[in-house]
Write an enzyme that holds these catalytic residues in place. Structure first.
Site, PDB file in Angstrom:
ATOM      1  N   ARG A  72      34.123  24.223  18.205  1.00  0.00           N
ATOM      2  CA  ARG A  72      32.655  24.307  18.398  1.00  0.00           C
ATOM      3  C   ARG A  72      32.420  24.953  19.729  1.00  0.00           C
ATOM      4  NH1 ARG A  72      31.851  22.386  15.168  1.00  0.00           N
ATOM      5  NH2 ARG A  72      31.111  20.292  14.886  1.00  0.00           N
ATOM      6  N   SER A  95      -8.292  53.597  23.281  1.00  0.00           N
ATOM      7  CA  SER A  95      -7.967  53.390  24.688  1.00  0.00           C
ATOM      8  C   SER A  95      -9.076  52.541  25.291  1.00  0.00           C
ATOM      9  CB  SER A  95      -7.886  54.745  25.379  1.00  0.00           C
ATOM     10  OG  SER A  95      -8.191  54.636  26.749  1.00  0.00           O
TER      11      SER A  95
END
Lengths: 460, 460, 460, 460
Positions: free
Chosen positions: D318, D279
């Protein structure tokens, strides 16, 4: 008429007061309310006769709709408004043949469906706000009662440093109050009239279009937008995201409740009630049902919100598929939110809090949770880096040797040089440590009190 | 330092001005700006020496961070702030050993990371607002220019009734202006300071906590919340949903552009430019690239918003996984939104509009698009149901026999009884029909003009 | 008993055959079928008396469940199995007090709920497969009938080069056949017995656990997994993703149908039927309702699949919230998929195909769609880059001057040098051009025929 | 060339071996590998000269691509293949002008982009499988080592009944093995050649189309599909869902690790390493970083999978937007899955297991976890309903009076009538109770051993 709110799982996952606003019956009534008001608005603007408006309006108030036919015809027509308008026209004709000519005058299906939905949502929002108040009050009571109750703060699901249970409750309350504001703001921001006619120009009403729209907004007490929003769906998307964030907020509270209610933690418990949270096979179980319901909602809401956002891409003047995707999704989302809210409000209002267990859990690590406090005190003398190394070493030793950190530190000459025994005592005093939380809790409580007072004033 | 904004697809899918605010460099600088301001705030509140604050602050302004080490250490530490604070401390120590003791004083990793993110988001929001203005201006110009240009309105992707292209543009503009307001509101509603220390109580700063927080908010010009929001993530979720709705709004416009740009429709075209929208194999292609980019964003945003909502369920005082899930998701969402916005603003600003093709397409159905208008006129005499049956029959006959609807209707005795030839001419007059749209377009343009004027006043 | 399948929108959005498998009644019966089979399996393995098994089994076949009480008690208990087992026990006791002692012997709630769900899913899968066959057959018929019907291929929604409508249909069929295989594979891969007892060890059955599980799998004709899967949810997630991909496949077909059914394109149309796809206000409209339904499902499925994936993170031996999130989500997803499938199979089976309009649309660009073919021919002489520049110039000229590309090319000296007039004729011959598609279509049709033959063999 | 894998967060959230397969460099090389193989296949089928193929092929192997120009041109062209083919053509021309004419012969952009992606995915799948083996081996070792280690089973996050830690590990392993099979199956099911030319008919290659496709599949060692899949995206969607379910499986394991690693539980811990899980402010913290990484991935994957499903709805030959939406999403999903897998494999391989703490936690409830066992024993005499009431009462009393359940039961006359003291001892014997788990664990281990043996055979 069947209600999606009526299923076997409804009492568990939803909340009647809101679920009913999305029943099939309410959906139909929303459209009928639109048609009635449209007729009255048309009469007010002089586009249909007043007598026709009266007949249509009275018919809408008590219409006996053939649901089976409605559902069947909707499958062909592609939406509910087309067959509903047809049924309504027939019903009106039976009563007033002349009036039948003016049913749905100037409107398109989507006008009826969207405005009907807005009326349903308005009711759901009102019920939600009341329940949010109930939850906020319960959280405020917890924050007040436990302003000074120490509990270990947990980060990464590990014990970190002490805080208070009041601080936790204040954090929940702070977020819930923001959601209340956001839900309340939906009225003006999102729940507005839909009236555009076939493609949004109100052309079928000619020059009277704006006047009819304005009268209709008045009739329904709905804000009047500048233009129709047939394929501009940001407003319904905003309803969805607002409830989505509400559910996320509830899910966070529920996750915390579930973690604190673990047998291994035991600091909190949902209210006990006969038959509540039992097991089909394990006699000793007390399952946190409300937390499960809220977490289930929090698991489902993101996907439902995503659907509403994906559905925003609607074609030209009327969407193909996107609009249809909204019809069940938004009611489901709002219903699940209300279900989570209702169950959670119950659970919080009757929450079992065990300060003794909180204290015991704080003790579990033999003082490690005060390591940061000592580190800060040492750091004032030595700087943060050295202090951090010192405390990491002491913490490791305390853990390895199962000794209190206080004791390990007392035996450390470097610590002794910088921190007196009295100072050490002070640093390991949990009440002193958590005092910093009090003004923060008070700020949140003050905001809650002010909001409640303002609401009372508003009502008075 | 590498930038996620720098990939091969970035110029296509993103927009530099916003993507750069989320580069690795900007991420680090956001945290350093926090640390610098924290030091100055600490000095102002009297918790660290002014000279230390000066040293830390100057070091943050020009820090040469070892990115490779930062990334490698973050993989162990679990976040970027821990190793960054370590590197910063070393850098400060080289310059001022005393000051090194006070780096990151009173804060936790999440304070630096979240506030750094808020600073990045503030820059991204500012850039987004400017681009939203550019899009809105271009849309307003279209709405103005084509206020009276007839185009067929399409519902369910079928020809419906006439509208104007200006009305379409006004619909887009109306929605875009709402998104501009929502994005602008994020500053106050969501982009606030994060400072809570280990578990949100600011305990490490003792009684000075609130003073430091207040000074820090001043330093960074950020709103100061009542309590830290380490695991109350509704504010970042709101950023996500606001950009999500923005993207949905852009996606709707893009879908419309793509539909109108079809070879088969040909009413609109993206700007022509050398190399723009070509094909690797088909020499005649002009692909609508901006629409594709915006629709791609609209396909991706819902999932990214859902992630941010799912990530809201964070544990206790620091989340395990949920917080980590935000780090790449929110920047990605905002960047994609900005990319879609930028490309779309370009496309709209240079849009090729073909009013002749719009007129030709309106003619395509030989008058069927006026069927509703005739129906309304007949209905005034006969009521809606009979009129509808009449027009459905006439429409079917016109289609079956490839005849103009006007001609079929003229030959119908019932119609003749209720509608004179002059009235029929009037009903088939597209200019007259779309006149209803003009006041609606004007309303939206007036709102836009007022918003621009207000913005100019604000700047002046 | 109410059915979520029974709402007003059900006939439009769902399909009865599958929706009914997820009604409340079917949900209860699934659990009762589990309890009946468990009793018989227990008797077979010698853990409960055969007479008790008979009583329990017969009671489950005709149980009259009090749904209101079930729903109400489930809201307390947290799931349906706990109150259902209690009701069942009472019912059995009325008939055979001794047998009542052995109801639900050795199982946990989740065993009943999950296995019940698996039985419901098995029925839904069977119905889905039949409908997939119907759709595949209809697509195969289209591909066969239109193997040589020219249509313009469209990329980026722009005319590209010619293809055949048979090729389009074959592409749809190819994908649908893969989904059929994937759905069929769920039986073995995902729809397996759940039996683990309280925490998955079958401890309550002692040494007889495996024997009971094996007998139960036999009773229910379900695959027997190595271990229970109470919190290993990959199998139900696989059901979700398989149906999610199915819906995406259907959505793609629907998007194509919608595009081809545009008034501006007119190449395809959904079947005509009285009342189908009409408008509440526009008499000439024929809306593509099936496409809308499938696209709505395709908009909703991704979010529902995401929910099922998010729900996989379930705690320890029984999830808290994740499991609950599945209960409505998976049935909804499968029902929506079936609805889309059913409506789309209808639409494809009765599809209106307009080869003349396809031919007309191909002509629309005056030969530009052959530009690539000419380019390839020229490129054989000059290489691709020069050929591409040449054709881009000719294409631009043809567009600018509204002249046929064939004519522009014929007038170009460079083209003339490389391509003879006969060769040019050949290159602009659409039948020749699309011949390449035939063997590809045939491959797909052959695979379909083989699959159908294999299925017939399997049935014979 | 920049790599999206190279950002500051990459070492934490991703895994180099897979992330590199999705770098910009690998993306370009995938397309170049396609172009090289296409040239060789074209030569093999006699459509381009062998010498041209050799030149193109050698150029692709060592191409020096101008990335900045590529990115910039792609923003105009709409994809990377168009400018890449142009650059490649220039490079080939410098070496062999004749060969330059045959670059990209017969293919379309999407052929290069999709096949390139398939090649990248093949590499990613191979790396993932190896890492899945490493995780499976580590889990098997845990299951083996702790086959008999008692631990409390937890349902709804409450203590339920005892199980073994080996059973838990076997449950994880069982699910991981299924994911290994599913990922391995992607090779045949999803990672196939893309080659269709402009609209999927291979028309530009004339009669030689199928021969070129077949030769190309051989060159690249990829399965050859019946038809191109330009807009049939179920295969890439399957890759996404397979990795999505994998991530869900890992997330479940990570959630369990996080829960067991809680300070309050302490049964498991991630490996200790310098700098790991510390931490920035709390010296005693050891955060479960691998669990956080896997849970972050599990939070993000559902949204990314949803995007891939939403993107399936692609237009005609497409897609417009849907295809573009895949480009960053699928690599991101696979990379995050690999990151979670890699970190979790490390954590499991070095997992710290504390059987003593498991035993202590089992004792915590003073025997309540045996309540179900006693209930079953009593039920054999009295039937389940009475036994359940009896045990619920005894459990409540034991909890209320903080007495061992064994003691409360011993004092109960009804219990005494049905269960002897020796029997009670037996029922409270945890080793006996958890024995039922052993054969289940063994089944899973046997399957793992068989799979590993089969894999070794395959390699040998």
């Amino acid at each position: 008429m069947l209600s999606p709110a009526a299923g076997l799982l409804a009492p568990l996952l939803r909340w009647d007061d809101v679920a009913e606003t999305f029943s099939d019956a309410a959906r139909v009534q929303g459209m009928l309310d639109f048609e009635a008001a449209l007729a009255r608005a048309g009469a007010a603007a002089g586009v249909i006769p007043a007598s026709a408006a009266a007949s249509i309006s009275s018919c809408c108030a008590s219409a006996r709709v053939d649901s089976a036919a409605l559902a069947r015809d909707a499958a062909l027509a592609g939406n509910l408004a087309i067959p509903l308008v047809r049924q309504l026209t027939t019903l009106v004709r039976e009563q007033d043949a002349e009036a039948a000519r003016f049913v749905h005058w100037g409107a398109t299906s989507q006008d009826a469906i969207d405005t009907g939905l807005v009326l349903q949502l308005r009711a759901a929002v009102a019920a939600t706000l009341a329940e949010l108040d109930r939850l906020a009050d319960a959280l405020a009571a917890l924050a007040e009662a436990h302003r000074g109750t120490p509990i270990v703060g947990r980060t990464w699901m590990q014990h970190a440093v002490p805080t208070t249970f009041g601080m936790k409750a204040a954090g929940w309350l702070d977020a819930v109050m923001r959601q209340r504001e956001a839900v309340a703001a939906l009225g003006e921001r999102a729940l507005v009239l839909q009236l555009g006619g076939a493609v949004g120009t109100l052309a079928a009403l000619g020059e009277k279009g704006p006047a009819v729209a304005s009268a209709l907004a008045n009739e329904l007490r709905l804000p009047l937008p500048d233009v129709a929003w047939h394929t501009q769906r940001d407003r319904v998307a905003l309803v969805a995201t607002t409830f989505g964030i509400l559910v996320g907020t509830l899910g966070k509270i529920a996750r915390d409740l579930a973690l604190h209610a673990q047998t291994d933690v035991g600091e909190l418990g949902e209210p006990l009630a006969d038959g509540r949270g039992g097991s089909s096979t394990m006699p000793h179980k007390r399952n946190p049902v409300a937390a499960a319901v809220a977490l289930a909602a929090a698991t489902r809401a993101p996907g439902l919100v995503a659907t509403m956002l994906a559905a925003m891409v609607q074609e030209d003047e009327r969407g193909l598929g996107g609009w249809h995707a909204e019809w069940e999704t938004l009611p489901e989302l709002v219903s699940l939110a209300a279900g989570a809210l209702h169950h959670l409000a119950d659970a919080v209002a009757g929450l079992r809090v065990d300060p003794a267990r909180m204290a015991a859990n704080l003790e579990m690590s033999r003082g490690l949770v005060f390591a940061e406090a000592v580190q800060m005190a040492v750091a004032e003398k030595t700087g943060r880096p050295l202090a951090q190394r010192l405390l990491e070493a002491a913490s490791s030793r305390a853990q390895a040797e199962s000794r209190p950190l206080r004791e390990v530190l007392a035996a450390d000459p470097t610590v002794a040089r910088h921190v007196s025994p009295e100072e050490l005592d002070r640093l390991f005093d949990v009440r002193r440590y958590v005092a910093a939380a009090e003004p923060l809790v008070d700020r949140v409580l003050a905001r809650h009190a002010a909001a409640r007072a303002a609401a009372s004033d508003g009502e008075a």
